[in-house]
Design an enzyme around this catalytic site. Sequence first.
Site, PDB file in Angstrom:
ATOM      1  N   ASN A  39      58.819  46.688 -36.873  1.00 31.04           N
ATOM      2  CA  ASN A  39      57.791  47.674 -37.217  1.00 31.04           C
ATOM      3  C   ASN A  39      57.921  48.045 -38.700  1.00 31.04           C
ATOM      4  OD1 ASN A  39      56.586  50.231 -37.723  1.00 31.04           O
ATOM      5  ND2 ASN A  39      56.394  50.547 -35.519  1.00 31.04           N
ATOM      6  N   ASP A  90      55.829  50.088 -40.428  1.00 33.72           N
ATOM      7  CA  ASP A  90      55.084  51.293 -40.806  1.00 33.72           C
ATOM      8  C   ASP A  90      55.729  52.026 -41.982  1.00 33.72           C
ATOM      9  OD1 ASP A  90      53.375  50.840 -38.695  1.00 33.72           O
ATOM     10  OD2 ASP A  90      54.240  52.385 -37.405  1.00 33.72           O
ATOM     11  N   HIS A  91      57.069  52.068 -41.981  1.00 36.39           N
ATOM     12  CA  HIS A  91      57.747  52.857 -43.020  1.00 36.39           C
ATOM     13  C   HIS A  91      57.674  52.226 -44.405  1.00 36.39           C
ATOM     14  CE1 HIS A  91      58.791  55.865 -40.271  1.00 36.39           C
ATOM     15  NE2 HIS A  91      59.790  55.248 -39.676  1.00 36.39           N
ATOM     16  N   ARG A 120      53.988  57.495 -53.273  1.00 36.85           N
ATOM     17  CA  ARG A 120      53.601  57.479 -54.684  1.00 36.85           C
ATOM     18  C   ARG A 120      52.114  57.204 -54.891  1.00 36.85           C
ATOM     19  NH1 ARG A 120      57.548  57.253 -58.902  1.00 36.85           N
ATOM     20  NH2 ARG A 120      58.994  58.861 -58.246  1.00 36.85           N
ATOM     21  N   HIS A 132      51.372  50.325 -36.719  1.00 38.93           N
ATOM     22  CA  HIS A 132      50.682  51.381 -35.970  1.00 38.93           C
ATOM     23  C   HIS A 132      49.629  51.988 -36.895  1.00 38.93           C
ATOM     24  CE1 HIS A 132      51.171  55.394 -33.518  1.00 38.93           C
ATOM     25  NE2 HIS A 132      49.928  54.957 -33.540  1.00 38.93           N
ATOM     26  N   ARG A 152      47.551  54.726 -37.227  1.00 39.70           N
ATOM     27  CA  ARG A 152      47.376  56.053 -36.631  1.00 39.70           C
ATOM     28  C   ARG A 152      46.003  56.612 -36.956  1.00 39.70           C
ATOM     29  NH1 ARG A 152      51.944  58.940 -34.858  1.00 39.70           N
ATOM     30  NH2 ARG A 152      50.523  60.704 -35.010  1.00 39.70           N
ATOM     31  N   ARG A 160      48.527  57.982 -41.512  1.00 38.24           N
ATOM     32  CA  ARG A 160      49.628  58.535 -42.318  1.00 38.24           C
ATOM     33  C   ARG A 160      50.523  57.464 -42.939  1.00 38.24           C
ATOM     34  NH1 ARG A 160      53.231  61.408 -37.690  1.00 38.24           N
ATOM     35  NH2 ARG A 160      51.278  62.547 -37.498  1.00 38.24           N
ATOM     36  N   HIS A 161      50.530  56.265 -42.358  1.00 39.56           N
ATOM     37  CA  HIS A 161      51.304  55.200 -43.045  1.00 39.56           C
ATOM     38  C   HIS A 161      50.429  53.952 -43.218  1.00 39.56           C
ATOM     39  CE1 HIS A 161      52.210  54.656 -38.821  1.00 39.56           C
ATOM     40  NE2 HIS A 161      53.114  55.624 -38.801  1.00 39.56           N
ATOM     41  N   GLU A 165      49.839  48.693 -32.703  1.00 38.84           N
ATOM     42  CA  GLU A 165      49.970  49.937 -31.934  1.00 38.84           C
ATOM     43  C   GLU A 165      48.799  50.846 -32.274  1.00 38.84           C
ATOM     44  OE1 GLU A 165      53.708  51.663 -32.864  1.00 38.84           O
ATOM     45  OE2 GLU A 165      54.858  50.086 -31.903  1.00 38.84           O
ATOM     46  N   THR A 221      53.653  61.988 -21.443  1.00 35.60           N
ATOM     47  CA  THR A 221      54.414  62.503 -20.305  1.00 35.60           C
ATOM     48  C   THR A 221      55.571  63.351 -20.834  1.00 35.60           C
ATOM     49  OG1 THR A 221      55.885  60.612 -20.272  1.00 35.60           O
ATOM     50  CG2 THR A 221      53.903  60.456 -18.912  1.00 35.60           C
ATOM     51  N   THR A 222      56.320  63.939 -19.909  1.00 33.20           N
ATOM     52  CA  THR A 222      57.409  64.838 -20.311  1.00 33.20           C
ATOM     53  C   THR A 222      58.378  64.178 -21.286  1.00 33.20           C
ATOM     54  OG1 THR A 222      58.336  64.203 -18.198  1.00 33.20           O
ATOM     55  CG2 THR A 222      57.451  66.443 -18.380  1.00 33.20           C
ATOM     56  N   GLU A 266      55.695  48.467 -22.490  1.00 31.47           N
ATOM     57  CA  GLU A 266      56.834  48.662 -23.395  1.00 31.47           C
ATOM     58  C   GLU A 266      57.541  49.930 -22.935  1.00 31.47           C
ATOM     59  OE1 GLU A 266      56.417  47.944 -27.593  1.00 31.47           O
ATOM     60  OE2 GLU A 266      57.854  49.527 -28.065  1.00 31.47           O
ATOM     61  N   HIS A 306      62.066  52.001 -29.390  1.00 33.95           N
ATOM     62  CA  HIS A 306      62.136  53.362 -29.937  1.00 33.95           C
ATOM     63  C   HIS A 306      63.588  53.807 -30.050  1.00 33.95           C
ATOM     64  CE1 HIS A 306      60.856  57.291 -31.250  1.00 33.95           C
ATOM     65  NE2 HIS A 306      59.637  56.801 -31.324  1.00 33.95           N
ATOM     66  N   GLY A 307      63.991  54.045 -31.286  1.00 30.71           N
ATOM     67  CA  GLY A 307      65.323  54.586 -31.535  1.00 30.71           C
ATOM     68  C   GLY A 307      66.450  53.574 -31.402  1.00 30.71           C
ATOM     69  N   GLY A 315      61.894  49.626 -35.674  1.00 29.82           N
ATOM     70  CA  GLY A 315      61.420  49.931 -37.019  1.00 29.82           C
ATOM     71  C   GLY A 315      62.367  50.769 -37.850  1.00 29.82           C
ATOM     72  N   HIS A 316      62.455  52.030 -37.501  1.00 32.30           N
ATOM     73  CA  HIS A 316      63.109  53.011 -38.366  1.00 32.30           C
ATOM     74  C   HIS A 316      64.519  52.618 -38.773  1.00 32.30           C
ATOM     75  CE1 HIS A 316      65.136  56.832 -39.350  1.00 32.30           C
ATOM     76  NE2 HIS A 316      63.977  57.104 -39.927  1.00 32.30           N
TER      77      HIS A 316
END
Length: 237
Positions: free
Chosen positions: A7, A9-10, A18, A43, A45, A49-50, A70, A100-101, A151, A186-187, A208-209
Amino acid sequence: MIRLGVNIDHVATLRNARGGNHPDPLTVAKSLVGSGMDGITIHLREDRRHIRDADAEAICAWAGKPVNFEMAATTEMVAIATRLKPHGCCIVPERRAEITTEGGLDVANHRESLRPAIARLKDAGIRVSLFVDPEPDQIHAAAEVGAQVVELHTGAYANGKLGELERLTEGARLAESVGLECHAGHGLTFANVTPIAALPEVAELNIGHYLIGEALLIGLPSAIAEMKRLMIEARTR
Ligand code: PXP
């Protein structure tokens, strides 16, 4: 063999800080061919935002690697995706009401709005994935509304929640048993990827991150190569 979707995105987040053109997500994507990356994830969005429309357009047109797009299940995003025709779309929640929760898409309570969006994407030849928590109700609902892939959200596992690996293990088995291809993400990091990559039903991880953060230390191609090595090792031992 298990695939790694990267990913980026970042990369766009950094570029946008910039307001110029550097670093360019497409140039970065191209530079990663041969690193162990099997696909590019972006993604688009609703708030842009990215990744921006021009990035999505350029990356889908390049198609040097399969693109996993995404998106929220909105009319606007479905129109963009059916025009750009990425390899796959992964529908994710963007509004609180769709979550969801634990944080995945609440498929079970949004069947009627998801069904036509999924049908339109599939009609355009796009493989459809839904990003869900490893909850049996959500996985059954994903199969029922016509998705080809789920996923599984690994965020709670990555945060160390007790019992989460067991839920993901059961979720991956259930996904396969109802005819869905199973992805996860994720994560995920070098430290926590092994038990997830070891799940035999998981065909793809999207990360990604951590990779972008690690790139500051060892470079993005090396971070991707190491992640892929850990994934393959998990699968072959
Ligand atoms: N999969 C999905 C559906 C996501 O939304 C994200 C985050 O953009 C990821 C995977 C990757 O998560 P991370 O950036 O924490 O690796």
